[in-house]
Each structure stands twice: as structure tokens, then as C-alpha cells.
Design an enzyme around this catalytic site. Structure first.
Site, PDB file in Angstrom:
ATOM      1  N   HIS B  60     -12.062  11.146   4.749  1.00  0.00           N
ATOM      2  CA  HIS B  60     -12.041  11.918   5.995  1.00  0.00           C
ATOM      3  C   HIS B  60     -12.562  13.328   5.753  1.00  0.00           C
ATOM      4  O   HIS B  60     -12.777  13.746   4.615  1.00  0.00           O
ATOM      5  CB  HIS B  60     -10.644  11.925   6.621  1.00  0.00           C
ATOM      6  CG  HIS B  60      -9.580  12.623   5.812  1.00  0.00           C
ATOM      7  ND1 HIS B  60      -9.235  12.250   4.535  1.00  0.00           N
ATOM      8  CD2 HIS B  60      -8.773  13.676   6.119  1.00  0.00           C
ATOM      9  CE1 HIS B  60      -8.259  13.026   4.094  1.00  0.00           C
ATOM     10  NE2 HIS B  60      -7.969  13.912   5.026  1.00  0.00           N
ATOM     11  N   HIS B  62     -11.469  16.388   5.824  1.00  0.00           N
ATOM     12  CA  HIS B  62     -10.711  17.556   5.389  1.00  0.00           C
ATOM     13  C   HIS B  62     -11.271  17.990   4.025  1.00  0.00           C
ATOM     14  O   HIS B  62     -11.518  17.145   3.160  1.00  0.00           O
ATOM     15  CB  HIS B  62      -9.212  17.244   5.297  1.00  0.00           C
ATOM     16  CG  HIS B  62      -8.539  17.238   6.648  1.00  0.00           C
ATOM     17  ND1 HIS B  62      -7.348  16.602   6.894  1.00  0.00           N
ATOM     18  CD2 HIS B  62      -8.915  17.822   7.829  1.00  0.00           C
ATOM     19  CE1 HIS B  62      -7.013  16.795   8.164  1.00  0.00           C
ATOM     20  NE2 HIS B  62      -7.945  17.512   8.747  1.00  0.00           N
ATOM     21  N   ASP B  64     -10.316  19.205   1.320  1.00  0.00           N
ATOM     22  CA  ASP B  64      -9.724  18.833   0.028  1.00  0.00           C
ATOM     23  C   ASP B  64     -10.078  17.417  -0.382  1.00  0.00           C
ATOM     24  O   ASP B  64      -9.621  16.939  -1.418  1.00  0.00           O
ATOM     25  CB  ASP B  64      -8.200  19.041   0.050  1.00  0.00           C
ATOM     26  CG  ASP B  64      -7.493  18.259   1.154  1.00  0.00           C
ATOM     27  OD1 ASP B  64      -8.082  18.108   2.250  1.00  0.00           O
ATOM     28  OD2 ASP B  64      -6.368  17.799   0.929  1.00  0.00           O
ATOM     29  N   HIS B  65     -10.898  16.741   0.443  1.00  0.00           N
ATOM     30  CA  HIS B  65     -11.359  15.397   0.087  1.00  0.00           C
ATOM     31  C   HIS B  65     -12.876  15.304  -0.083  1.00  0.00           C
ATOM     32  O   HIS B  65     -13.372  14.255  -0.463  1.00  0.00           O
ATOM     33  CB  HIS B  65     -10.878  14.375   1.128  1.00  0.00           C
ATOM     34  CG  HIS B  65      -9.392  14.205   1.125  1.00  0.00           C
ATOM     35  ND1 HIS B  65      -8.774  13.101   0.596  1.00  0.00           N
ATOM     36  CD2 HIS B  65      -8.393  15.034   1.528  1.00  0.00           C
ATOM     37  CE1 HIS B  65      -7.454  13.253   0.700  1.00  0.00           C
ATOM     38  NE2 HIS B  65      -7.203  14.413   1.272  1.00  0.00           N
ATOM     39  N   HIS B 137      -3.990   9.683  10.663  1.00  0.00           N
ATOM     40  CA  HIS B 137      -3.925  11.082  10.236  1.00  0.00           C
ATOM     41  C   HIS B 137      -4.436  11.980  11.366  1.00  0.00           C
ATOM     42  O   HIS B 137      -4.795  11.481  12.439  1.00  0.00           O
ATOM     43  CB  HIS B 137      -4.761  11.234   8.948  1.00  0.00           C
ATOM     44  CG  HIS B 137      -4.541  12.512   8.215  1.00  0.00           C
ATOM     45  ND1 HIS B 137      -3.317  13.118   8.091  1.00  0.00           N
ATOM     46  CD2 HIS B 137      -5.409  13.325   7.547  1.00  0.00           C
ATOM     47  CE1 HIS B 137      -3.439  14.237   7.392  1.00  0.00           C
ATOM     48  NE2 HIS B 137      -4.689  14.392   7.057  1.00  0.00           N
ATOM     49  N   ASP B 207      -5.043  10.007   3.230  1.00  0.00           N
ATOM     50  CA  ASP B 207      -3.982  10.814   3.860  1.00  0.00           C
ATOM     51  C   ASP B 207      -3.514  10.088   5.111  1.00  0.00           C
ATOM     52  O   ASP B 207      -4.318   9.799   6.004  1.00  0.00           O
ATOM     53  CB  ASP B 207      -4.523  12.185   4.277  1.00  0.00           C
ATOM     54  CG  ASP B 207      -4.745  13.102   3.089  1.00  0.00           C
ATOM     55  OD1 ASP B 207      -4.666  12.615   1.942  1.00  0.00           O
ATOM     56  OD2 ASP B 207      -5.004  14.300   3.310  1.00  0.00           O
ATOM     57  N   HIS B 265      -1.122  13.394  -3.767  1.00  0.00           N
ATOM     58  CA  HIS B 265      -1.362  14.337  -2.677  1.00  0.00           C
ATOM     59  C   HIS B 265      -0.126  15.225  -2.467  1.00  0.00           C
ATOM     60  O   HIS B 265       0.332  15.475  -1.356  1.00  0.00           O
ATOM     61  CB  HIS B 265      -1.725  13.597  -1.383  1.00  0.00           C
ATOM     62  CG  HIS B 265      -2.445  14.440  -0.378  1.00  0.00           C
ATOM     63  ND1 HIS B 265      -1.814  15.040   0.694  1.00  0.00           N
ATOM     64  CD2 HIS B 265      -3.733  14.835  -0.286  1.00  0.00           C
ATOM     65  CE1 HIS B 265      -2.676  15.720   1.410  1.00  0.00           C
ATOM     66  NE2 HIS B 265      -3.860  15.617   0.830  1.00  0.00           N
TER      67      HIS B 265
END
Lengths: 301, 301
Positions: B60, B62, B64-65, B137, B207, B265
Site C-alpha cells: 500500500h 504508506h 513506511d512500505h 486498512h 497493515d 510492524h
């Protein structure tokens, strides 16, 4: 005024070295100079406080100088930052950062565009002035000159008369400069002024081949960072890719009569860096490697 | 088939932990699952060969991914890669990567878009099949199910007759499944087949808050990664941010009868992770923390 190296490698990370990022501390205000991938992690490792950064300078649009910017800004937002951040660099940055931020960061991003070839003051506060200046690389690239303003020196009127200093030079004398006319006798600043403090300067020349365009602006700086991507043996690679060698960086420092030279942006082809030190010091003895985690202090004058 | 954790932290890096990235090794082909900032450095540290990666899966949008994706691709280009890379993820990735690559990488990027809510086979080779599936999410997010195909088991015709196995189920038997009719007697695979190997499976749920939408697809996998951003004490935060707690992850593993559960995570609020382990193991004993540098092996069946 002190400079901490967060990344010293060229292009890709190698041998534990990361690409370019530096933090300049001027009276506990932090100025971030370039921001390669992993910069925010290095800052955590070295105990550098993100919250004290209000100004970020990006020299050019090669990824090894800006890929860490989005991550740093994102983390600042997650941790509740509210104060604006000023970003100085090429106009494309705005687009690249904008496309990756889908929701509000919680603070303002103020983009200050620097166009190809510009030399100008980009920041001027009570105690700090920053100028950008063009260098010579494969994409539009700028260096940055940081001046810590200091209490001006006081002119001694009788001495000014005695040494026949022209009025137009008085301002430079209060800034601590020596009087160096093209024809005539040079006069040391201390002979015609007293008190005050000399302003301190740091010049960061980013990625560049040796070039006339920045020789004037770096003259006499206290600390010069000049890239040396290659040792002299690989000068052909330096020419091809518009980078510099150790020897070129050291000659530039020598010509510019800088106080200290630090060299960095080491090519990933080198595992060991000893040669870099030796080659540069043979020409400009006060050279050090810009190794990660090292801090260089510019002492008050 | 083995999984190496490159990043285990949520959102921002903290306490030496980096955001999400994992490498799945299936017969020495490497599959990169999410790619947070610093992934390429972690790969160097752990001796993971970039050149063996041909497929990258992004769950996805975000940061941090995926903030490490551009840096990894850029480095691959600098180091002379020529083979194409397949990227599976949201359509915006194409735009974000495209805008940052001003010159040719030297290899092709093949983007395979995954749209919101899609469950489908996204990769199918001789020995590997990968499916994406929706999780729940705050932005469209997908998990990934990896199957290592194995030599099929051989049917025993007399036994099939004896246990009255319907023909439509023969294919599943050769894949190693037990016969589990809604009404009637369950029959263990070993009673009606022989030889071959059971296919091995890994499910990555990215997530997500606990949700029905992915419960079916993760049933019986050998290894399940389920996020546990919070301990049970902070279940209010988990609900608010559409993440899961230790207890929820463990219950899901229990319900799905998976072989092993790994949780990761972890929120940046935690310095120590011991509580995570204790809380999850109390419900699903075969739980381990997805700590960076750890490798989890799925043994051949």
C-alpha cells in the site's frame, strides 16, 4: 559552528558508507545539506535532533542527494511537528515531494526554488547568511556558502589614515577581512581594527568537476567541502562523469587559501580510503576525509 | 523456502528498528515484499543479493512500505542491471517512480497494477504462484499469498474408491490437501495418495485491522505474517488507526490453523518487545517476533 557528516559515499551506498548528507550546527540551529536515503536513521544514530532543523538545502536532483527527504519529512509529520520547513533546491523537488504526500503533514513546506546558474542569497537571518552558487556537474547543481555573522570589528580611525585604506573597504574590515589591494601593500586586519569577531564560513561545493565558476566565492573560507569522487589514477572517470579527483580538490583548496579542506563523495569502487587522504594532503596538508559520524569544528575567530 | 526480515517497525524508524521490508527466498529466487527507506542498505548488511530480485510487491501507499523503492531501483541501474523488474502494487507507484527517474535505468520496469479490493493471481511460474488479496486498512491495502509448487502426490485409485472421494477433489489431493467434506468423514491425504511433496505457503497480510475479508485465503498456510502494531493495552489505538494487537493477530492465526505466526510492524512507542511475544504466545504458542535480520524457514513437507 560545527559540521557533522551523515553520508560520504557517491551514488550508491557501499562498504557501510551512505550517500551524501551533512548537518551544519550554527549556534544550535541545524542546517541540513543534502539528504540521501537513510539520513533520518543516521540522525537517530548520531543523536542529531530533527526538531532543530528548519532549513534543508538540496544541491541537485541526483537521487543520492535527495532520496531521504520524503522519509525525513514524513517522520517529522508523524511525530507531530508543527513548525514550517524551508527547502532550498531545484523546482522539481516540490513536485516529487507533493506527489508522495497524500494527507497533510501538519506543518508547512516552504519551497525556495533555485534555478540553473543562480548565485544569490537564499537565507539571511540575524546571525546566518546562506548563498547558493552554481558548480559544474551533469545536471544543474549548486553549492552553498554558509556565513556565521559575528560582532563586527571596530575601526581605528588613526590607523586607517596611517595605512591609507580607502573608505569603500571599511565594511569588509569590520567583517574581519585583510586589505589586499591589487597594487600596493597588504594590510592585516588587526593593524587597523580591534575587538569584535571575524565571521566564520563554510562552503559546500556538492558534486562538481573543477571549474572557474565557483573559485571566487569559496576564496578564504574557513572550511571547504569539495568532492573527490576518485583518486588521481581514475581522472578519466572524473572527467567523463563531471566529478573531481583528490588532486583537483586539493589544488582548488590551495588556490582558494581555505583554512581546512574536507573531501568526500567517495566512489563505491573504493573499499579503503587511505589513498584519498595521502594524495590530497600531499598538495593541501590540512585535508581530512569527510567520514560519516565525524564532526568538524570551525573555531570562533 | 525462507523469509528474512529487513524491517519490523511501524511508520517511522525507532530504536534501531526500520520500517517494513521482507525478502522471501524460494529456491534461490528472491521476492521482495514491501520496501521501506533503507531496504537496500539492510540487504547489503545481510548479504542479500539484489541481482536475484526480479519481483517486488508493494502492499500500500504508506511511505513506511515503499520509500526505499526508488533508491533500490536507482542503485540497481547504477550497478549495470539489465534484466527487467516486475513491480506489483497500487497504480500510483508508476507515477512516483517515473517522476524521479530522469534518465534510463538500463532495465525495464514492468508495473502490474493492483486495484482496490482485488483478489487475483498476479504471478504464476513453474514453481511459484503469488496471489494478492485485500486486507482492511486506512488506504487500499493488499496482502500477498506465496505458494511454492511442489511435485504432486500420486493418487492411489483403490484407496480413492474405498474412501469414496469425489473426482472433483483429485486435483486438491495431488496438491497435498486433506479431504474435508462439509458432511461426511474427513480423510487424511496420506491415506489416499503417496510420494510427492506438499506445496508450501507464506501469507503476508501487510497493515490491517482484523477483518473477515482475508480469513479464508490465509487458512492453513505454513507461515503467516500478521502485523501486531500494538500490545493489547493499546487496543483503542489499534482500532483508531486500523491496525491490530498481539491478541488479535494470535487469534487470527489460531482460527486459520496456520503452522507458524510471526508478528511485526511494532509501534515506535515500544522500546522493548517482550510483551508482544508473551501476549501472542499465550494464545498461539508457535509465534515469533519478526525481528530484523531473522530468517524463518519453511521446511519441505
Amino acid at each position: 559552528m560545527k559540521l557533522t557528516i551523515l553520508g560520504s559515499n557517491a551514488a550508491a551506498p557501499a562498504y557501510g558508507r551512505r550517500p551524501t548528507a551533512q548537518v551544519l550546527n550554527i549556534s544550535e540551529q541545524l542546517f541540513l545539506i543534502d539528504c540521501a536515503e537513510g539520513t533520518q536513521m543516521r540522525m537517530q544514530e548520531y543523536g542529531i535532533k530533527r526538531g532543530r532543523i528548519n532549513h534543508i538545502f538540496i544541491s541537485h536532483m541526483h537521487g543520492d542527494h535527495y532520496f531521504g527527504l520524503i522519509g525525513l519529512l514524513n517522520t517529522m509529520g508523524l511525530l507531530g511537528r508543527q513548525a514550517a520547513i524551508n527547502i532550498y533546491g531545484p523546482a522539481q523537488l516540490k513536485e516529487i515531494i507533493g506527489i508522495q504526500i497524500s494527507h497533510s503533514l501538519g506543518f508547512e513546506l516552504v519551497f525556495n526554488d533555485i534555478s540553473e546558474g543562480e548565485e544569490k542569497v537564499i537565507l539571511d537571518t540575524n546571525n546566518v547568511q546562506v548563498k547558493c552558487f552554481p558548480v559544474h556537474h551533469s545536471v544543474p547543481t549548486h553549492g552553498f556558502l554558509f556565513k556565521k555573522k559575528e560582532r563586527p570589528r571596530v575601526l581605528l580611525p588613526e590607523k586607517l589614515k596611517e595605512f591609507e585604506i580607502p573608505k569603500y573597504f571599511y565594511k569588509q574590515l569590520t567583517d574581519g577581512a585583510d586589505y589586499e589591494p591589487e597594487n600596493g601593500t597588504w594590510v592585516k586586519n588587526e593593524l587597523v581594527t580591534e575587538g569584535g569577531k571575524k565571521q566564520r564560513t563554510y562552503a559546500y561545493t556538492a558534486d562538481t568537476a573543477p571549474h572557474e565558476c565557483y573559485k571566487e566565492i569559496i576564496k578564504g573560507v574557513d572550511l571547504l567541502y569539495h568532492e573527490a569522487t576518485y583518486t588521481k589514477h581514475f581522472s578519466d572517470k572524473a572527467i567523463e562523469r563531471l566529478h573531481s579527483t583528490t588532486v583537483e580538490a586539493a589544488r582548488i583548496a590551495l588556490d582558494a587559501k581555505v583554512g581546512q579542506l574536507i573531501i568526500g563523495h567517495f566512489s563505491s569502487r573504493y573499499k579503503e580510503l587511505h589513498e584519498f587522504e595521502l594524495e590530497a594532503q600531499a598538495i593541501f596538508p590540512n585535508t581530512e576525509l569527510a567520514l560519516e559520524g565525524k564532526t568538524f569544528e570551525i573555531k570562533e575567530g
